[in-house]
Write a protein that holds these residues in place. Structure first.
Motif, PDB file in Angstrom:
ATOM      1  N   VAL A   1      28.316  48.404  33.962  1.00  5.85           N
ATOM      2  CA  VAL A   1      28.554  47.769  35.472  1.00  5.85           C
ATOM      3  C   VAL A   1      27.183  46.679  35.462  1.00  5.85           C
ATOM      4  O   VAL A   1      26.152  46.810  35.256  1.00  5.85           O
ATOM      5  CB  VAL A   1      28.007  48.693  36.445  1.00  5.85           C
ATOM      6  CG1 VAL A   1      27.953  47.716  38.046  1.00  5.85           C
ATOM      7  CG2 VAL A   1      29.090  49.758  36.625  1.00  5.85           C
ATOM      8  N   LEU A   2      27.587  45.438  35.692  1.00  3.03           N
ATOM      9  CA  LEU A   2      26.880  44.206  35.764  1.00  3.03           C
ATOM     10  C   LEU A   2      26.552  44.027  37.298  1.00  3.03           C
ATOM     11  O   LEU A   2      27.668  43.845  37.985  1.00  3.03           O
ATOM     12  CB  LEU A   2      27.363  42.948  35.003  1.00  3.03           C
ATOM     13  CG  LEU A   2      27.197  42.741  33.684  1.00  3.03           C
ATOM     14  CD1 LEU A   2      27.907  43.786  32.921  1.00  3.03           C
ATOM     15  CD2 LEU A   2      27.226  41.423  33.244  1.00  3.03           C
ATOM     16  N   GLY A   3      25.360  44.066  37.785  1.00  2.00           N
ATOM     17  CA  GLY A   3      25.211  43.941  39.261  1.00  2.00           C
ATOM     18  C   GLY A   3      24.618  45.184  39.937  1.00  2.00           C
ATOM     19  O   GLY A   3      24.831  46.372  39.124  1.00  2.00           O
ATOM     20  N   THR A   4      24.234  44.803  40.928  1.00  2.00           N
ATOM     21  CA  THR A   4      23.588  46.168  41.556  1.00  2.00           C
ATOM     22  C   THR A   4      23.601  46.246  43.090  1.00  2.00           C
ATOM     23  O   THR A   4      22.707  46.886  43.702  1.00  2.00           O
ATOM     24  CB  THR A   4      21.880  46.287  41.268  1.00  2.00           C
ATOM     25  OG1 THR A   4      21.216  44.909  41.742  1.00  2.00           O
ATOM     26  CG2 THR A   4      21.444  46.267  39.767  1.00  2.00           C
ATOM     27  N   GLY A   5      24.546  45.427  43.659  1.00  2.00           N
ATOM     28  CA  GLY A   5      24.718  45.410  44.957  1.00  2.00           C
ATOM     29  C   GLY A   5      25.668  46.479  45.465  1.00  2.00           C
ATOM     30  O   GLY A   5      25.903  47.482  44.607  1.00  2.00           O
ATOM     31  N   ARG A   6      26.100  46.269  46.838  1.00  2.00           N
ATOM     32  CA  ARG A   6      27.124  47.537  47.280  1.00  2.00           C
ATOM     33  C   ARG A   6      28.164  47.730  46.634  1.00  2.00           C
ATOM     34  O   ARG A   6      28.582  48.892  46.132  1.00  2.00           O
ATOM     35  CB  ARG A   6      27.263  46.887  48.787  1.00  2.00           C
ATOM     36  CG  ARG A   6      28.172  47.936  49.374  1.00  2.00           C
ATOM     37  CD  ARG A   6      28.369  47.230  50.719  1.00  2.00           C
ATOM     38  NE  ARG A   6      27.672  47.058  51.831  1.00  2.00           N
ATOM     39  CZ  ARG A   6      27.327  47.593  52.934  1.00  2.00           C
ATOM     40  NH1 ARG A   6      28.066  48.817  53.289  1.00  2.00           N
ATOM     41  NH2 ARG A   6      26.345  47.190  53.785  1.00  2.00           N
ATOM     42  N   ILE A   7      28.750  46.596  46.009  1.00  2.00           N
ATOM     43  CA  ILE A   7      30.071  46.808  45.252  1.00  2.00           C
ATOM     44  C   ILE A   7      29.888  47.608  43.807  1.00  2.00           C
ATOM     45  O   ILE A   7      30.347  48.698  43.720  1.00  2.00           O
ATOM     46  CB  ILE A   7      30.820  45.496  45.143  1.00  2.00           C
ATOM     47  CG1 ILE A   7      31.282  45.063  46.322  1.00  2.00           C
ATOM     48  CG2 ILE A   7      32.156  45.896  44.168  1.00  2.00           C
ATOM     49  CD1 ILE A   7      31.880  43.610  46.372  1.00  2.00           C
ATOM     50  N   ALA A   8      28.746  46.892  43.190  1.00  2.00           N
ATOM     51  CA  ALA A   8      28.314  47.543  41.978  1.00  2.00           C
ATOM     52  C   ALA A   8      28.051  49.015  41.881  1.00  2.00           C
ATOM     53  O   ALA A   8      28.522  50.081  41.073  1.00  2.00           O
ATOM     54  CB  ALA A   8      27.122  46.740  41.485  1.00  2.00           C
ATOM     55  N   ARG A   9      27.563  49.697  43.219  1.00  2.00           N
ATOM     56  CA  ARG A   9      27.014  50.956  43.233  1.00  2.00           C
ATOM     57  C   ARG A   9      28.404  51.802  43.611  1.00  2.00           C
ATOM     58  O   ARG A   9      28.068  52.928  42.972  1.00  2.00           O
ATOM     59  CB  ARG A   9      26.076  51.016  44.610  1.00  2.00           C
ATOM     60  CG  ARG A   9      24.771  50.460  44.516  1.00  2.00           C
ATOM     61  CD  ARG A   9      24.188  50.553  45.746  1.00  2.00           C
ATOM     62  NE  ARG A   9      23.196  49.604  46.199  1.00  2.00           N
ATOM     63  CZ  ARG A   9      23.058  48.979  47.207  1.00  2.00           C
ATOM     64  NH1 ARG A   9      24.067  49.023  48.310  1.00  2.00           N
ATOM     65  NH2 ARG A   9      22.223  47.972  47.280  1.00  2.00           N
ATOM     66  N   MET A  10      29.380  51.246  43.921  1.00  2.00           N
ATOM     67  CA  MET A  10      30.650  52.071  44.115  1.00  2.00           C
ATOM     68  C   MET A  10      31.618  52.107  42.827  1.00  2.00           C
ATOM     69  O   MET A  10      32.377  52.826  42.792  1.00  2.00           O
ATOM     70  CB  MET A  10      30.990  51.483  45.217  1.00  2.00           C
ATOM     71  CG  MET A  10      30.598  51.490  46.611  1.00  2.00           C
ATOM     72  SD  MET A  10      31.540  51.089  47.793  1.00  2.00           S
ATOM     73  CE  MET A  10      30.525  50.949  49.257  1.00  2.00           C
ATOM     74  N   LEU A  11      31.224  51.186  41.836  1.00  2.00           N
ATOM     75  CA  LEU A  11      32.082  51.161  40.770  1.00  2.00           C
ATOM     76  C   LEU A  11      32.320  52.423  39.889  1.00  2.00           C
ATOM     77  O   LEU A  11      33.364  52.796  39.488  1.00  2.00           O
ATOM     78  CB  LEU A  11      31.950  49.997  39.951  1.00  2.00           C
ATOM     79  CG  LEU A  11      32.056  48.568  40.492  1.00  2.00           C
ATOM     80  CD1 LEU A  11      31.516  47.398  39.646  1.00  2.00           C
ATOM     81  CD2 LEU A  11      33.769  48.412  40.671  1.00  2.00           C
ATOM     82  N   PRO A  12      31.049  53.176  39.540  1.00  2.00           N
ATOM     83  CA  PRO A  12      31.396  54.497  39.081  1.00  2.00           C
ATOM     84  C   PRO A  12      32.457  55.539  39.526  1.00  2.00           C
ATOM     85  O   PRO A  12      33.325  56.042  38.954  1.00  2.00           O
ATOM     86  CB  PRO A  12      29.951  54.916  39.004  1.00  2.00           C
ATOM     87  CG  PRO A  12      29.164  53.861  38.616  1.00  2.00           C
ATOM     88  CD  PRO A  12      29.740  52.776  39.947  1.00  2.00           C
ATOM     89  N   ALA A  13      32.041  55.605  40.779  1.00  2.00           N
ATOM     90  CA  ALA A  13      33.194  56.568  41.622  1.00  2.00           C
ATOM     91  C   ALA A  13      34.397  56.237  41.545  1.00  2.00           C
ATOM     92  O   ALA A  13      35.493  56.879  41.513  1.00  2.00           O
ATOM     93  CB  ALA A  13      32.602  56.806  42.980  1.00  2.00           C
ATOM     94  N   ALA A  14      34.650  54.730  41.941  1.00  2.00           N
ATOM     95  CA  ALA A  14      36.103  54.218  42.089  1.00  2.00           C
ATOM     96  C   ALA A  14      36.614  54.358  40.487  1.00  2.00           C
ATOM     97  O   ALA A  14      37.724  54.837  40.563  1.00  2.00           O
ATOM     98  CB  ALA A  14      35.717  52.665  42.184  1.00  2.00           C
ATOM     99  N   HIS A  15      36.099  53.926  39.566  1.00  2.00           N
ATOM    100  CA  HIS A  15      36.598  54.100  38.223  1.00  2.00           C
ATOM    101  C   HIS A  15      36.848  55.537  37.651  1.00  2.00           C
ATOM    102  O   HIS A  15      37.804  55.677  36.943  1.00  2.00           O
ATOM    103  CB  HIS A  15      35.682  53.213  37.047  1.00  2.00           C
ATOM    104  CG  HIS A  15      36.088  51.735  37.064  1.00  2.00           C
ATOM    105  ND1 HIS A  15      37.013  51.122  36.299  1.00  2.00           N
ATOM    106  CD2 HIS A  15      35.598  50.755  37.873  1.00  2.00           C
ATOM    107  CE1 HIS A  15      37.114  49.873  36.689  1.00  2.00           C
ATOM    108  NE2 HIS A  15      36.157  49.602  37.470  1.00  2.00           N
ATOM    109  N   ALA A  16      35.831  56.445  38.170  1.00  2.00           N
ATOM    110  CA  ALA A  16      36.090  57.773  37.659  1.00  2.00           C
ATOM    111  C   ALA A  16      37.244  58.557  38.406  1.00  2.00           C
ATOM    112  O   ALA A  16      37.669  59.484  38.096  1.00  2.00           O
ATOM    113  CB  ALA A  16      35.066  58.559  37.948  1.00  2.00           C
TER     114      ALA A  16
END
Length: 311
Positions: free
Chosen positions: A130-145
């Motif tokens: 994940v590149l970035g640390t904003g609101r969207i970046a924080r959600m990417l692991p759960a989304a992709h999982a």
């Protein structure tokens, strides 16, 4: 007119529900006019951008999202994006609800990223960068999982302390997560590289991307923004969320100008993937790219879920 705060907006939008809802929405029909984009400049203040994004469907809902993007807010310790969402009855125009647009934007963007990966990432993709640390970046692991067996998460940010903080937060939530200082090494070892930044200069280089990797570009949404260099598109199968990306994405415009991508060579849109009109990943060694600039259809889908959950 009902009001849904951040928590009430978030509650019905788990990725196990939102990703399939987006898939169904893209496969169906809806009216999504081009977004309105306005530059905001006031004396003594940083420049900002306002996006106005309407959409409506035969399901009977009309939604309009207003987003204010001010990248200079990071220096003030404020989020760079603030949004509101208003849902209406499409048959009468009666306002139904005001919702937290930030939560809708972040969750639908992460969900669209995962939806793209569900077609384009290898079935065994487990290492997410994940590149970035904003609101969207924080959600990417759960989304992709929710669509791939993610068991290793690496975070990179232009501010190393930000990457360390997000990695620590993810570990506290149970993820096997770490911060990366060496971006090249992190890209080379990732199965999925997901960029959720407001960068205006390329971060990821095509020469770093491994065979079989999937590059997900969801942060940039104007011609002045870019997260990947032009070589990222050379030799890759490139997909877009909507045709609007060909006019709005700095990443795509640069690659087309450089000749590493031709517009007719774009493999398809998210709607075409969801309808089965375009082939998804065709081999374990091919590289894929998904470029999204966001669609008001995604916002309307998320807002409809929130409204129906409360009904």
């Amino acid at each position: 007119m009902k009001h849904f705060d951040e928590a009430a907006t978030r509650a019905p939008l788990g990725f196990d529900k939102l990703v399939p809802a987006l898939r169904a929405a893209f496969a169906a029909e809806a009216q999504v006019p081009p977004r309105h984009v306005h530059s905001i400049e006031t004396a003594g203040a940083d420049k900002g951008t306002v996006l106005i994004m309407p959409a409506w469907s035969d399901a009977g809902f009309l939604g309009i999202k207003t987003i204010n993007i001010f990248p200079g807010n990071s220096a003030r310790g404020l989020p760079g994006l603030h949004a509101t969402y208003v849902l209406y009855d499409a048959r009468t125009g009666v306002p139904l609800a005001m919702m937290d647009g930030n939560e809708i934007t972040a969750r639908r963007t992460a969900a669209a990223s995962a939806l793209g990966a569900s077609f384009l990432a290898r079935k065994d993709a487990r290492r997410l960068l994940v590149l970035g640390t904003g609101r969207i970046a924080r959600m990417l692991p759960a989304a992709h999982a929710s669509v791939r067996p993610i068991d290793e998460v690496t975070v990179w940010n232009h501010r190393p302390e930000g990457a360390e903080a997000l990695a620590a937060q993810l570990r506290a939530e149970g993820w096997n997560a770490r911060a990366a200082v060496d971006l090249e090494a992190a890209v080379r070892s990732a199965d999925i590289v997901s960029c959720a930044t407001l960068a205006t200069a390329p971060l990821v280089r095509g020469e770093w991307l491994a065979p079989g990797s999937h590059l997900d570009l969801i942060g940039s949404f104007t011609p002045a923004m870019r997260e990947a260099d032009v070589q990222c598109f050379a030799g890759a199968r490139t997909f877009i969320d909507t045709n609007e990306a060909l006019q709005k994405s700095g990443d795509l415009l640069d690659a087309i100008a450089a000749g590493t991508l031709r517009a007719p060579e774009v493999q398809g849109t998210l709607a075409e993937l969801c309808r089965g009109q375009r082939p998804a990943r065709m081999g374990s060694e091919e590289r894929t790219v998904f470029k999204a600039v966001g669609s008001a259809l995604e916002d309307l889908t998320a807002a409809t879920l929130v409204w129906q959950h409360a009904a």
